[in-house]
Design an enzyme around this catalytic site. Structure first.
Site: not given
Ligand code: NAD
Length: 298
Positions: A94, A169, A244
């Site tokens: 997102t 979204k 966010k």
């Molecule tokens: P998270 O923090 O659990 O996962 C993100 C991952 O990306 C981490 O493991 C981090 O180490 C990794 N990362 C960051 N920079 C990196 C890079 N340059 N190379 C490789 N890995 C890298 O977050 P999440 O909850 O999995 O969310 C991910 C996305 O999905 C976000 O944009 C969030 O807004 C969106 N989202 C989350 C949810 C939810 O319920 N968690 C729901 C819908 C959308």
């Protein structure tokens, strides 16, 4: 079977990548956090030593990263320089609409096809493979991405050209943030007026106040036993993530010149809740802040 590189194996990316493996794809994964990479390896994702190594042999590259700056930097510095010509990039993070459009432009300049495909459905939907994907894509990129997205989700909606998925979204989540506050205010007013939670629920859930925040995610315990209110407001969908998305909506509204007074107010209310140390609780716990501002009533 496709060769897929999956970058960002966190709370969402980990189970999404696992579903691609289950669907028979070869998935090479990379995450900066060793623990996330190990967890993904346990579900059949092949760990790569770097993002570039994961991408080198892939036809399709999926990213699931925290924010726009991470996606744009990864596209520019690691992923596109290592990608096969003509490969397909799917960004499911997102992120802000401007960064999504920049990522599309970078991909096009490097000869890759790209889609923005943010999701709704949370960690539960990621694990169950029931996510909704909102897709922005030009040309034949949507058709190419659809079968891959179907392995991770149940509903795939083509919203328009590049950036349209991110636009859908944040518009949806702005409705959600505002409607949750409206439902919470109604329950707190009902408490002040001596109206029982179940009575208000029974009326509003079958009347014009009916909405998802009430009938699926009811912010008081009781009427909807599966809502986070019955589980100490454990997320669910954390306040920090709602904040966010509301902030992204406000940035987009300012840039596009849209008047979103309630979206702005909802963003301020969630920002105060988060600043008070509640960012990790489910966003329906905002009812507690509304009660506190009203004087405690049960
Ligand atoms: P998270 O923090 O659990 O996962 C993100 C991952 O990306 C981490 O493991 C981090 O180490 C990794 N990362 C960051 N920079 C990196 C890079 N340059 N190379 C490789 N890995 C890298 O977050 P999440 O909850 O999995 O969310 C991910 C996305 O999905 C976000 O944009 C969030 O807004 C969106 N989202 C989350 C949810 C939810 O319920 N968690 C729901 C819908 C959308």
């Amino acid at each position: 079977m496709a060769h897929i590189a999956f970058i960002g194996l966190g709370n969402m990316g980990g189970p999404m990548a696992a579903n691609l493996v289950k669907a028979g794809h070869e998935v090479l994964g990379f995450d900066l956090a060793a623990a996330s990479l190990e967890a993904a390896a346990a579900s059949g994702v092949k760990p790569a030593a770097s993002a570039a190594e994961a991408v080198k042999a892939a036809d399709i590259v999926v990213t699931m990263l925290p924010a726009g700056k991470h996606v744009v930097a990864a596209y520019r510095e690691q992923l596109l320089p290592a990608a096969q010509p003509g490969s397909l990039f799917i960004d499911s993070s997102t992120i802000d609409v401007a960064s999504a459009r920049e990522a599309h432009a970078l991909a096009a300049a490097a000869g890759a096809r790209s889609v923005d495909a943010p999701v709704s459905g949370g960690v539960g939907g990621a694990a169950a493979g029931t996510l909704t994907f909102m897709v922005g894509a030009e040309g034949d990129a949507f058709a190419a991405a659809k079968p891959v997205l179907e392995a991770m989700g149940r509903k795939i909606v083509h919203c328009g050209g590049g950036g349209a998925g991110q636009a859908a979204k944040i518009c949806n989540n702005m409705i959600l943030g505002i409607s949750m506050i409206a439902v919470c205010e109604a329950f707190v007013l009902g408490e002040k007026l001596g109206l029982g939670h179940q009575a208000l629920y029974d009326v509003a859930s079958t009347s014009s106040g009916q909405c998802w925040s009430l009938t699926t995610y009811c912010p008081v315990p009781g009427p909807v036993p599966t809502s986070p209110a019955n589980n100490g407001y454990k997320p669910g969908f954390a306040t920090a993530l709602m904040l966010k998305d509301l902030t992204l909506a406000q940035e987009a509204a300012a840039a596009a010149g849209a008047e979103t007074a309630l979206g702005r107010h909802a963003q301020e209310i969630y920002a105060r809740f988060s600043d008070a140390g509640r960012g990790g609780t489910d966003f329906s716990a905002i009812i507690q802040a509304i009660r506190e501002h009203s004087g405690e009533v049960q």
